[in-house]
Structure formats: C-alpha cells, structure tokens
Design a protein around this motif. Structure first.
Motif, PDB file in Angstrom:
ATOM      1  N   ASP A  44       0.844  -1.190   0.000  1.00 45.61           N
ATOM      2  CA  ASP A  44       0.000   0.000   0.000  1.00 45.61           C
ATOM      3  C   ASP A  44       0.883   1.245   0.000  1.00 45.61           C
ATOM      4  OD1 ASP A  44      -1.892   1.950   0.283  1.00 45.61           O
ATOM      5  OD2 ASP A  44      -2.428   1.444   2.357  1.00 45.61           O
ATOM      6  N   TYR A  45       0.929   1.934  -1.149  1.00 47.09           N
ATOM      7  CA  TYR A  45       1.766   3.134  -1.281  1.00 47.09           C
ATOM      8  C   TYR A  45       0.989   4.424  -0.991  1.00 47.09           C
ATOM      9  CZ  TYR A  45       4.978   0.007  -3.751  1.00 47.09           C
ATOM     10  OH  TYR A  45       5.823  -1.020  -4.084  1.00 47.09           O
ATOM     11  N   LYS A  71      10.782  10.096 -11.424  1.00 51.80           N
ATOM     12  CA  LYS A  71       9.561  10.056 -12.225  1.00 51.80           C
ATOM     13  C   LYS A  71       9.302   8.644 -12.749  1.00 51.80           C
ATOM     14  CE  LYS A  71       9.556  14.930 -13.610  1.00 51.80           C
ATOM     15  NZ  LYS A  71       9.639  15.894 -14.735  1.00 51.80           N
ATOM     16  N   ASP A  72      10.379   7.952 -13.141  1.00 54.47           N
ATOM     17  CA  ASP A  72      10.230   6.564 -13.602  1.00 54.47           C
ATOM     18  C   ASP A  72       9.725   5.672 -12.472  1.00 54.47           C
ATOM     19  OD1 ASP A  72      11.138   7.288 -16.086  1.00 54.47           O
ATOM     20  OD2 ASP A  72      13.175   6.534 -15.810  1.00 54.47           O
ATOM     21  N   THR A  73      10.290   5.888 -11.278  1.00 56.65           N
ATOM     22  CA  THR A  73       9.883   5.092 -10.125  1.00 56.65           C
ATOM     23  C   THR A  73       8.437   5.403  -9.739  1.00 56.65           C
ATOM     24  OG1 THR A  73      12.174   5.143  -9.328  1.00 56.65           O
ATOM     25  CG2 THR A  73      10.488   4.448  -7.756  1.00 56.65           C
ATOM     26  N   GLN A  74       8.070   6.667  -9.817  1.00 58.48           N
ATOM     27  CA  GLN A  74       6.692   7.074  -9.538  1.00 58.48           C
ATOM     28  C   GLN A  74       5.727   6.330 -10.465  1.00 58.48           C
ATOM     29  OE1 GLN A  74       5.894  11.253 -10.170  1.00 58.48           O
ATOM     30  NE2 GLN A  74       3.684  11.004  -9.987  1.00 58.48           N
ATOM     31  N   SER A 287      28.416   7.004 -19.096  1.00 56.64           N
ATOM     32  CA  SER A 287      28.106   6.164 -17.941  1.00 56.64           C
ATOM     33  C   SER A 287      27.142   6.946 -17.054  1.00 56.64           C
ATOM     34  CB  SER A 287      29.376   5.821 -17.159  1.00 56.64           C
ATOM     35  OG  SER A 287      30.046   6.997 -16.731  1.00 56.64           O
ATOM     36  N   LYS A 288      26.364   6.241 -16.257  1.00 56.59           N
ATOM     37  CA  LYS A 288      25.403   6.914 -15.399  1.00 56.59           C
ATOM     38  C   LYS A 288      25.029   6.032 -14.221  1.00 56.59           C
ATOM     39  CE  LYS A 288      21.050   6.925 -16.387  1.00 56.59           C
ATOM     40  NZ  LYS A 288      19.701   7.145 -16.982  1.00 56.59           N
ATOM     41  N   ILE A 289      24.567   6.682 -13.160  1.00 58.33           N
ATOM     42  CA  ILE A 289      23.979   5.967 -12.044  1.00 58.33           C
ATOM     43  C   ILE A 289      22.472   5.953 -12.256  1.00 58.33           C
ATOM     44  CG2 ILE A 289      23.518   5.984  -9.561  1.00 58.33           C
ATOM     45  CD1 ILE A 289      26.217   7.238  -9.111  1.00 58.33           C
ATOM     46  N   ASN A 290      21.887   4.776 -12.167  1.00 58.36           N
ATOM     47  CA  ASN A 290      20.440   4.633 -12.236  1.00 58.36           C
ATOM     48  C   ASN A 290      19.911   4.618 -10.802  1.00 58.36           C
ATOM     49  OD1 ASN A 290      17.768   3.946 -12.781  1.00 58.36           O
ATOM     50  ND2 ASN A 290      18.235   1.764 -13.005  1.00 58.36           N
ATOM     51  N   TRP A 291      19.228   5.687 -10.408  1.00 60.76           N
ATOM     52  CA  TRP A 291      18.768   5.807  -9.030  1.00 60.76           C
ATOM     53  C   TRP A 291      17.436   5.112  -8.767  1.00 60.76           C
ATOM     54  CZ3 TRP A 291      21.546   7.014  -4.974  1.00 60.76           C
ATOM     55  CH2 TRP A 291      22.756   7.685  -5.179  1.00 60.76           C
ATOM     56  N   GLU A 296      13.145   2.867  -5.318  1.00 61.65           N
ATOM     57  CA  GLU A 296      12.152   1.816  -5.094  1.00 61.65           C
ATOM     58  C   GLU A 296      12.382   1.151  -3.737  1.00 61.65           C
ATOM     59  OE1 GLU A 296      10.314  -2.084  -7.425  1.00 61.65           O
ATOM     60  OE2 GLU A 296      11.630  -0.677  -8.472  1.00 61.65           O
ATOM     61  N   LEU A 297      13.666   0.927  -3.411  1.00 58.31           N
ATOM     62  CA  LEU A 297      14.006   0.316  -2.121  1.00 58.31           C
ATOM     63  C   LEU A 297      13.516   1.180  -0.958  1.00 58.31           C
ATOM     64  CD1 LEU A 297      17.413  -1.228  -1.077  1.00 58.31           C
ATOM     65  CD2 LEU A 297      16.436   0.598   0.286  1.00 58.31           C
ATOM     66  N   MET A 298      13.809   2.495  -1.009  1.00 56.99           N
ATOM     67  CA  MET A 298      13.451   3.360   0.128  1.00 56.99           C
ATOM     68  C   MET A 298      11.939   3.551   0.230  1.00 56.99           C
ATOM     69  SD  MET A 298      14.556   7.260  -1.029  1.00 56.99           S
ATOM     70  CE  MET A 298      13.420   8.249  -2.033  1.00 56.99           C
ATOM     71  N   ILE A 299      11.262   3.641  -0.916  1.00 53.69           N
ATOM     72  CA  ILE A 299       9.805   3.820  -0.895  1.00 53.69           C
ATOM     73  C   ILE A 299       9.117   2.570  -0.362  1.00 53.69           C
ATOM     74  CG2 ILE A 299       7.761   4.111  -2.352  1.00 53.69           C
ATOM     75  CD1 ILE A 299       9.505   5.969  -4.137  1.00 53.69           C
TER      76      ILE A 299
END
Length: 416
Positions: A44-45, A71-74, A287-291, A296-299
């Motif tokens: 339940d978010y 935004k992607d995670t949202q 190269s990039k960091i994908n956050w 997702e982990l913290m939410i």
C-alpha cells in the motif's frame, strides 16, 4: 428480459473496455511511454509521500538524472503526482534545511537530497523530524551519525566509468590504426569539476578502462571548480583539445564539453546523459547511475514500515550502474563486444577496476594504502583499502558507499 440482457451486455462491454485500457491501480505508464505492471501490488503506497531536493534543475545532467529516475519510479509504483514533491536549485546552505523542513511540513515521510554539500543540513532536519526518513546521495556520515532516520546511498559508478573507458580505448586504437594519430598521441582530456575523491576515482577508473585496451593512452585532467557551468566546461574542453587531447571525457554536469567536442570533431564520453543528439558525429557513450533501484528500495521500506539500509551501494548487479546506448556511428568496430566481455568479467569478479597490478604510482606498485573512509575533523587516512591485490573502492567492509579513492595521480595521468 430483452432489456435486462441489453443492460448486461452494456456492462460487459464497459468492463472489457476498462480492462483493455488498463486501470490506474493495476498499470502505470513509464516515462518512456511503455505500459508496465506496477511493482509490489501487495504494498500500500497510498500513505507514502516523497520529497526530492536537487542542487540544480533539469538543465544539469546530474540533477536531471535524479529527477527522471524518480519520475520513472513514480510511474512504476503508481504514485500520484501529489505524492511526489521536487525542489530544485537548492544551494548547499541553510536553504537546504529550509527545503527539508517545508517538505516534512507538507507531509513527506521520506526525503532525498542529491548533493554532497546538502548532508549537514539533511542531518539537522533528521534530528528535527525523527518520524521522517532522510536519504542522501554521495554522503559519508550515516554510519557514524547514529541517527536511525538518516541514510547514505551511492553506486559503484567506477565500474561504469571503466566500461566507458573501454569504449574510449577502442576508439583510440582505431584512430592509431587509421593513421589519424600516433600511439604516443593517444592523449585523453578530462574535464573534472573538483579534485574530490569522487572525481579522482572517476577519472582514474575511466583511464584504467581505456588503458586496458590501449596501452599507450595517457590522460590530462583540468578542473572547473564548479559542478555545473556550461561556459567553463566548454572552455576546459577546448583548452584540452588545443593542448593535444584527441578524446574528451568529463565529470561535470552540463553539455558544455560534449558540444565543444562536436564543434571540433573530437570523440567524447559524457556522464549521466546520452549526448548523441547534441553530438551525433562525436558522442561515443556515457556512464550513469540509475537511481531507480534505490528509490524503489526506500519507498518500499517506508510503505512496509521496514528499515532503510544505513549506507547502501548500488552495483552493476542491481542495475544501478549503467551505460547509455553506444553510438555505433562513432564507435570503433567491436566496441560493444569488448564492453560486454569486460562487463561480464566485472560481474564475475574476474576484473577488479583498481587492480594494483594494472597501475603504478611514482613508478611503484601499491601494496598498501590507507584511505580517509571514516569521516571526522582530523581527515585521517585510517582504513587499509588494499586487499587481495586491489584497491577496494566504495563500501569497503560495509563502511561507506561514497568514493574515497584520492590518489593523485596514478602514472599516466597528469594535471594540465
């Protein structure tokens, strides 16, 4: 009876249409436009509200990377717009504390800040709002702060930079083979923001990746002393090119260097952003960091009432370290295969980015090195980080995720 059947048929058609369209609770639309099933549908978010504090805005490739990932995670988790609040252009001063207070007062129960200098103020906010979870990128104090609601996170981006370096080395080999440069002219230019460990770790891992396939490669580094300054980054790149650098990379947050490279026809490896559109004839890869995995982990942790890791380090395995699509128009033949091979070996542990057998410092191999891993006012180099023949960067013994490789400079790299 006919009236009843007609009503029943209409109801079936409405239900079928809704199912085909996708309900808001079951599916979401990602930023790319692809329809994806919402993750963890049993969670339940509805009571989660996320706040994001950014040093700059979408014009900064660094900050935009955090914003787009959120935004992607949202979209993936199906959070409503009112559940995600983003504050941009927040300086590394009391403005950060004020922003955190405003987000907490607005009902955010997890707040993330994206810049190193935000940490002190986020820690203050964590003390003021013990019921709110505060997460911070690139920070160093979570392990020692003794605040249950304050957390650090980063990723092993040196793995991504190493792979981008492989692409650069392949390009240098092609230029040598085609007679465009001599082997000794395989000089890389690197636009750095500051001479902090994060930047030093980045350009060193990139260089080692390039050197792994182009043995004659050398590197010149210059600093802008700013994380985001389009003009300064452009001028730095142009200065390096004028000084004989035949390929440019960067750890700075604007399109200044990539556009300068396109102007001069010099291959470029960027950071956090696919620059192919602005440099179709010169952009190689980034190269990039994908956050998203960390968001997702913290939410999920907040939604489930679980603990967020005190200090978390993402890797290739968690999909936290990524490369943008290789620009085949610019890349040397065989580059993607070389990247794939190196990536597989990194994941298996067959390649260690900072393998001490692959570099020297002042002509000597490093058998021991103590880094400043534990944050304190003394800035002591207290932790042995050479183990099993490699410098263990990020998360050594689970102590911290933020980079601490501060060796300036390994042989082959010099400051312009």
């Amino acid at each position: 009876m006919k009236k009843f059947l007609a009503l029943l048929l209409a109801a079936v058609l409405v239900f079928s249409f809704a199912a085909c369209s996708g309900s808001k609770d079951d599916t979401t639309t990602s930023a790319s436009g692809d329809s994806t099933s919402a993750a963890n549908t049993d969670v339940d978010y509805s009571k989660v509200k996320v706040g994001l504090i950014c040093l700059h805005d979408e014009n900064s490739t660094y900050d935009n990377n955090f914003i787009q990932a959120l935004k992607d995670t949202q979209a993936k988790l199906g959070l409503k717009d009112e559940q995600v609040l983003i504050k941009t252009n927040i300086p590394e001063d009391d403005s950060c504390l004020n922003a955190a207070q405003e987000l907490a007062d607005a009902g955010c129960n997890v707040i993330f800040a994206d810049s190193f200098g935000h940490e002190t103020y986020i820690m203050e906010a964590a003390k003021e709002f013990p019921e709110v979870q505060f997460c911070h990128a690139t920070g160093t104090h979570a392990k020692t702060a003794e605040l249950k609601n304050f957390h650090n996170a980063f990723a092993a981006i040196y793995e991504g930079r190493y792979l981008a370096g492989v692409a650069a080395g392949m390009k240098l080999n092609e230029m040598i083979k085609d007679g465009k440069i001599k082997a000794e002219e395989a000089v890389i230019g690197y636009v750095g923001a500051f001479n902090y460990a994060e930047v030093v770790s980045g350009f060193t891992s990139f260089f080692l990746g390039a050197r792994s396939v182009c043995e004659s490669a050398t590197m010149k580094v210059t600093y802008t002393n700013s994380w985001f300054d389009i003009a300064l980054e452009r001028e730095a790149a142009l200065s390096l090119i004028k000084d004989g650098c035949v390929l440019i990379s960067q750890h700075a947050d604007s399109e200044g260097a990539p556009k300068a490279c396109e102007e001069k026809g010099v291959p470029n490896v960027a950071y956090n952003l696919d620059t192919t559109s602005m440099g179709p004839n010169t952009a190689l890869i980034s190269s990039k960091i994908n956050w998203s995995p960390y968001y997702e982990l913290m939410i999920n942790a907040v939604a489930k009432g679980e603990e967020i890791p005190t200090d978390w380090c993402g890797t290739l395995a968690t999909d936290s370290v990524q490369l943008t699509k290789l620009n085949e128009k610019v890349a040397a033949e065989g580059t993607q295969a070389a990247i794939d091979e190196a990536k597989a070996k990194l994941e298996k542990g067959e390649i260690k980015v900072f393998d001490t057998a692959t570099f020297t410092v002042d002509g000597k191999k490093l058998d021991s090195y103590k880094a400043d891993v534990i944050p304190d006012e003394k800035f002591e180099h207290e932790t042995e980080v050479i183990k099993d023949g490699a410098f263990l960067e990020s998360d050594v013994d689970g102590m911290r995720s933020a980079p601490y490789f501060d060796i300036m400079y390994i042989d082959g790299i010099s400051e312009k």
